[in-house]
Design a protein around this motif. Structure first.
Motif, short mmCIF file in Angstrom:
data_model
loop_
_atom_site.label_atom_id
_atom_site.label_comp_id
_atom_site.label_asym_id
_atom_site.label_seq_id
_atom_site.Cartn_x
_atom_site.Cartn_y
_atom_site.Cartn_z
N LEU A 40 0.81 -1.22 0.00
CA LEU A 40 0.00 0.00 0.00
C LEU A 40 0.84 1.27 0.00
N SER A 82 2.63 4.62 -0.69
CA SER A 82 2.07 5.66 -1.57
C SER A 82 2.95 5.94 -2.77
N PHE A 111 -2.29 5.80 0.80
CA PHE A 111 -3.01 4.93 1.72
C PHE A 111 -2.61 5.11 3.19
N LEU A 112 -1.30 5.08 3.44
CA LEU A 112 -0.87 5.03 4.84
C LEU A 112 -0.49 6.39 5.40
N TRP A 115 -7.30 8.11 4.49
CA TRP A 115 -7.09 6.77 3.96
C TRP A 115 -6.50 5.79 4.96
N SER A 116 -5.90 6.26 6.02
CA SER A 116 -5.21 5.34 6.94
C SER A 116 -6.18 4.31 7.52
N SER A 125 -7.22 1.84 4.88
CA SER A 125 -6.17 0.85 4.65
C SER A 125 -6.27 -0.29 5.65
N THR A 132 0.78 1.93 10.47
CA THR A 132 0.68 3.39 10.55
C THR A 132 1.14 3.94 11.89
#
Lengths: 277, 296
Positions: B132, B134, B153-154, B159-160, B163, B240
């Motif tokens: 994932l 970016s 994503f992260l 988006w986190s 994900s 994350t």
């Protein structure tokens, strides 16, 4: 009509296969990445296969962290946990199933059952304090013992033992068979499938456990594999993705082999809980 | 026979206690004691060293006004409410497909779908950190090759969480499929045959036979997912770190941070009791539904 059926079948299999590919692609990616250089992993556009196969990643990961020891820890702890946890669940389950006249039985059963849904995170703080008090931080007992007595396991084996006819036990008693011999020589052999199912589930759960080992170990030689990998990932500068992928592959492959070998038991263990619980 | 005293009964059934004692011992020390001790701790302020100070319900009061806890709870509920329908929806469809009479290679499909569950969450986390990513992630490569822009994503606050939901869905569909497949195999064949005679379509059979017959199993998996969701820790911890800006912080990670990073043991204990209360309410339904044939 014939044509339409054919198309339906094709779509059906294409969907199923796409799903399987999505399930498996991350594993393929892990394995191929474990043979890439660090630079190649972070290349864009990404490449499926490595330019040059870096076997070195598998050597280097043992140099940067005590990964051999970590693998040993994981296996040792999971095996001990499995044998011990299954054994006490089997004896306890037998007691609750076959001594229906014993005073206190219902109370014990109710108390154990009511704690079944308590997740380990809720117990983490007091257990950590307990471990610190008795000097068990960074020790094998701390990794093995705390979650050995699981209501889930006891309940599952009790359910299975419930299915064994009482006559079998009575007959053995009349023949002069002692209570412990009845358990070891009659009950245990009969419940083997349930023991195998619970055993594989326990092994997998413990081998993959992260939260508790993370809390109760802080020396790298006592880490289990998940904690060791997390520590690699947690490095501030230059995360060694190539080493992480090699470590991840090394930890996953044995588990996949075990799963393929025991899958019948794992699946029956999981569905047993669903259909009876 | 009827006039046995309790003592006599205990003596007669002494092997009951012999057999139960090993389990009971570890259960008491590592389960019952922590449950009680945790409550005691939650009424105190304690930094891990020295004497604990009694503070009454202060820790609990603080939870109500703790904005970080509110964020963590909101994040957790978001992940629960988005991942559970996805997981169970996919699992049910997949189980129905795999339950067709003439599916070839069923064994291989089952193994393939189950594989994500076998792997440790930490390993899943590190793989998806790469997938994932970016800038170089494979998922973004696919997204870009169908003409969209790369998704952070992260590293984005929107988006986190999503994900984490993606990873949860990927990991848990197979597991729930196996459970549902077992449930489907318990549905009597003649129900479908009767429907076929009456000219029922595939969709009608699904909604009027499969779904109602599967209700208990769907409920069971729903509750398992609920309990599991409130325990989310490893995925955000690895992928994350709970960020960016606490956007993927889960309740358990906040508990972990409070207890084991900031050493606010009393406060973390109170948090664990609140978590316990939430999970208890959820599992209460399961006990209600599951009872009846408990065989006590």
């Amino acid at each position: 009509m014939f044509e339409k059926e054919n198309i339906k079948t094709y779509v059906f299999y294409i969907l199923l296969i796409t799903g399987v590919l999505i399930s498996l692609l991350p594993f393929v990616w892990m394995i191929t990445s474990s043979f890439k250089t660090l630079a190649e992993i972070s290349e864009y556009p990404p490449s499926l296969l490595p330019d040059e196969v870096m076997w070195n990643n598998y050597v280097d990961v043992f140099d940067t962290v005590p990964y051999g020891r970590n693998l040993f820890n994981s296996f040792f702890v999971a095996i001990m946990y499995t044998f011990f946890g299954v054994f006490i669940s089997a004896t306890g389950g037998y007691a609750l199933s076959k001594y229906r006249e014993a005073p206190g039985r219902k109370l014990f059963f109710a108390v154990i059952l009511s704690t079944m849904m308590i997740p380990m995170q809720v117990l983490a703080i007091p257990l950590y304090i307990l471990m610190a008090q008795v000097g068990w931080i960074n020790s094998y007992p701390a990794l093995i013992l705390p979650f050995a007595a699981q209501g889930f396991g006891l309940f599952m084996l009790k359910q299975y033992i419930d299915g064994i006819p009482d006559d079998l036990i009575e007959a053995a008693r009349i023949d002069g068979c002692g209570e412990f011999r009845i358990f070891f020589q009659i009950i245990l052999p009969v419940i083997k499938p349930a023991v195998a199912a619970l055993g594989t589930i326990y092994f997998m759960n413990n081998y993959n456990l992260f939260f508790w080992p993370l809390i109760v170990t802080n020396k790298s030689i006592m880490y289990t594999v998940p904690v060791a990998i997390a520590q690699l990932q947690g490095q501030q500068f230059g995360i060694p993705l190539h080493h992480i992928m090699a470590a991840a592959t090394l930890s996953t492959v044995p588990l996949i082999i075990i799963f393929l070998y025991f899958q019948k038991y794992i699946i029956s263990g999981i569905t047993m809980g669903a259909l009876k619980g | 026979m009827e006039d046995k005293t309790t003592l006599q009964k205990i003596k007669e059934n002494r092997h009951f206690y012999y057999f139960l004692v090993p389990f009971l011992l570890f259960f008491s020390v590592f389960m019952l004691f922590p449950i009680i001790f945790s409550f005691y701790m939650s009424l105190h302020r304690w930094g891990g060293l020295g004497q604990a100070t009694f503070t009454g319900l202060k820790n609990y009061m603080r939870i109500f006004t703790d904005s970080t806890f509110h964020t963590a709870l909101k994040n957790t509920i978001f992940m629960w409410l988005t991942s559970t329908p996805l997981i169970l929806g996919f699992a049910l469809i997949l189980a129905v497909m795999l339950n067709q009479k003439k599916v070839k290679f069923l064994k291989y499909f089952r193994v393939g779908y189950f594989m994500p569950f076998v792997t440790s969450t930490v390993v899943v986390g590190v793989i998806f950190t790469i997938l994932l990513d970016s800038s170089f992630g494979l998922v973004n490569f696919f997204i870009e090759s169908v003409g969209f822009e790369k998704i952070p994503f992260l590293t984005s606050t929107t988006w986190s969480k999503i994900s984490i939901v993606i990873v949860l869905t990927w990991r848990w569909v197979g597991y729930n499929t196996i459970i549902m497949l077992a449930g489907l195999q318990n549905i009597p064949e003649d129900l479908y045959e009767a429907a076929e005679i009456d000219g029922g379509t595939t969709l009608q059979k699904f909604f009027y036979i499969t779904v109602p017959m599967m209700r208990p199993i769907i409920l069971f998996t729903f509750i398992l997912s609920t309990i599991g969701s409130f325990q989310i820790f490893t995925e955000p911890y690895i992928m994350t770190g709970g960020g960016p800006m606490q956007s993927s912080l889960s309740v358990v990670q906040y508990l972990y941070n409070s207890g084991f990073q900031q050493f606010r043991m009393g406060y973390a204990s109170a948090l664990s009791y609140v978590l316990f209360a939430i999970i208890f309410v959820a599992s209460y339904f399961q006990i209600k539904i599951g009872s009846g044939e408990e065989g006590i």
